[in-house]
Design a protein around this motif. Structure first.
Motif, PDB file in Angstrom:
ATOM      1  N   LYS A  45       0.818  -1.213   0.000  1.00  0.00           N
ATOM      2  CA  LYS A  45       0.000   0.000   0.000  1.00  0.00           C
ATOM      3  C   LYS A  45       0.855   1.268   0.000  1.00  0.00           C
ATOM      4  O   LYS A  45       0.449   2.289  -0.543  1.00  0.00           O
ATOM      5  CB  LYS A  45      -0.951   0.015   1.198  1.00  0.00           C
ATOM      6  CG  LYS A  45      -2.117  -0.934   1.084  1.00  0.00           C
ATOM      7  CD  LYS A  45      -3.059  -0.560  -0.024  1.00  0.00           C
ATOM      8  CE  LYS A  45      -4.022   0.514   0.412  1.00  0.00           C
ATOM      9  NZ  LYS A  45      -5.043   0.795  -0.602  1.00  0.00           N
ATOM     10  N   HIS A  50      -3.385   2.850  -4.436  1.00  0.00           N
ATOM     11  CA  HIS A  50      -4.703   2.515  -4.968  1.00  0.00           C
ATOM     12  C   HIS A  50      -4.932   1.010  -5.073  1.00  0.00           C
ATOM     13  O   HIS A  50      -5.998   0.590  -5.530  1.00  0.00           O
ATOM     14  CB  HIS A  50      -4.925   3.169  -6.334  1.00  0.00           C
ATOM     15  CG  HIS A  50      -4.996   4.662  -6.249  1.00  0.00           C
ATOM     16  ND1 HIS A  50      -6.021   5.329  -5.613  1.00  0.00           N
ATOM     17  CD2 HIS A  50      -4.160   5.626  -6.701  1.00  0.00           C
ATOM     18  CE1 HIS A  50      -5.822   6.624  -5.684  1.00  0.00           C
ATOM     19  NE2 HIS A  50      -4.688   6.834  -6.337  1.00  0.00           N
ATOM     20  N   SER A  52      -5.924  -2.653  -3.933  1.00  0.00           N
ATOM     21  CA  SER A  52      -6.940  -3.144  -2.987  1.00  0.00           C
ATOM     22  C   SER A  52      -6.453  -4.433  -2.351  1.00  0.00           C
ATOM     23  O   SER A  52      -6.076  -5.376  -3.043  1.00  0.00           O
ATOM     24  CB  SER A  52      -8.256  -3.414  -3.715  1.00  0.00           C
ATOM     25  OG  SER A  52      -8.748  -2.236  -4.298  1.00  0.00           O
ATOM     26  N   LEU A  54      -7.069  -7.844  -0.414  1.00  0.00           N
ATOM     27  CA  LEU A  54      -8.120  -8.835  -0.244  1.00  0.00           C
ATOM     28  C   LEU A  54      -7.660  -9.909   0.736  1.00  0.00           C
ATOM     29  O   LEU A  54      -6.495  -9.939   1.145  1.00  0.00           O
ATOM     30  CB  LEU A  54      -8.450  -9.491  -1.587  1.00  0.00           C
ATOM     31  CG  LEU A  54      -8.846  -8.566  -2.738  1.00  0.00           C
ATOM     32  CD1 LEU A  54      -9.080  -9.377  -3.994  1.00  0.00           C
ATOM     33  CD2 LEU A  54     -10.081  -7.771  -2.378  1.00  0.00           C
ATOM     34  N   ASN A  62      -4.806  -1.558 -10.078  1.00  0.00           N
ATOM     35  CA  ASN A  62      -5.416  -0.856 -11.198  1.00  0.00           C
ATOM     36  C   ASN A  62      -4.320  -0.563 -12.214  1.00  0.00           C
ATOM     37  O   ASN A  62      -3.293   0.013 -11.861  1.00  0.00           O
ATOM     38  CB  ASN A  62      -6.062   0.441 -10.737  1.00  0.00           C
ATOM     39  CG  ASN A  62      -7.152   0.206  -9.722  1.00  0.00           C
ATOM     40  OD1 ASN A  62      -7.919  -0.739  -9.842  1.00  0.00           O
ATOM     41  ND2 ASN A  62      -7.220   1.054  -8.719  1.00  0.00           N
ATOM     42  N   ASN A  66      -7.020   2.378 -14.514  1.00  0.00           N
ATOM     43  CA  ASN A  66      -8.136   1.547 -14.052  1.00  0.00           C
ATOM     44  C   ASN A  66      -8.911   0.899 -15.192  1.00  0.00           C
ATOM     45  O   ASN A  66     -10.009   0.393 -14.990  1.00  0.00           O
ATOM     46  CB  ASN A  66      -9.081   2.334 -13.135  1.00  0.00           C
ATOM     47  CG  ASN A  66      -9.851   1.435 -12.205  1.00  0.00           C
ATOM     48  OD1 ASN A  66      -9.448   0.315 -11.929  1.00  0.00           O
ATOM     49  ND2 ASN A  66     -10.971   1.918 -11.724  1.00  0.00           N
ATOM     50  N   ARG A  69      -7.323  -4.650 -14.714  1.00  0.00           N
ATOM     51  CA  ARG A  69      -7.095  -5.082 -13.343  1.00  0.00           C
ATOM     52  C   ARG A  69      -6.108  -6.243 -13.344  1.00  0.00           C
ATOM     53  O   ARG A  69      -6.128  -7.094 -14.233  1.00  0.00           O
ATOM     54  CB  ARG A  69      -8.398  -5.542 -12.687  1.00  0.00           C
ATOM     55  CG  ARG A  69      -9.423  -4.445 -12.467  1.00  0.00           C
ATOM     56  CD  ARG A  69      -9.006  -3.586 -11.285  1.00  0.00           C
ATOM     57  NE  ARG A  69      -9.896  -2.496 -11.027  1.00  0.00           N
ATOM     58  CZ  ARG A  69     -10.889  -2.520 -10.147  1.00  0.00           C
ATOM     59  NH1 ARG A  69     -11.150  -3.591  -9.448  1.00  0.00           N
ATOM     60  NH2 ARG A  69     -11.626  -1.446  -9.968  1.00  0.00           N
TER      61      ARG A  69
END
Length: 100
Positions: A45, A50, A52, A54, A62, A66, A69
């Motif tokens: 991060k 940006h 994500s 999980l 992205n 974007n 993916r």
């Protein structure tokens, strides 16, 4: 980080001429990650704000503003990044990123 496997990225942009616009972005992502030394998801991060996070050490990046993916699974202990999925945003919406 060791990335498994670059050929997955190359196959994606070579498979369909419409995907050629992501080649530079994927190559840049690969070069950055190859030089990284991530020990935790927080390290990812810091470099890719940006991205994500999980479950199961999976990360969604992205790519190319974007439009695309990239889903990876990371083994932080062994410094290995496994490419699990690369596709358009619409293709991403049709998968379960936590199990792919």
């Amino acid at each position: 980080m060791r990335i498994i496997a670059k050929r997955t990225l190359r196959a994606f942009w070579e498979r369909d001429p419409a995907n050629l616009d992501c080649q530079a972005s994927l190559a840049a992502w690969y070069a950055l990650v190859e030089q990284a030394d991530w020990k935790t998801p927080a390290d990812v991060k810091i470099q890719f704000r940006h991205a994500s996070l999980l479950k199961g050490n999976r990360i969604v990046f992205n790519i190319a503003g974007n439009k695309y993916r990239l889903v990876v699974k990371i083994n932080y202990h062994y410094s290995v990044v496994y490419i699990r999925f690369v596709g358009t945003h619409d293709q991403y919406d049709q998968i379960d990123a936590e199990t792919v």
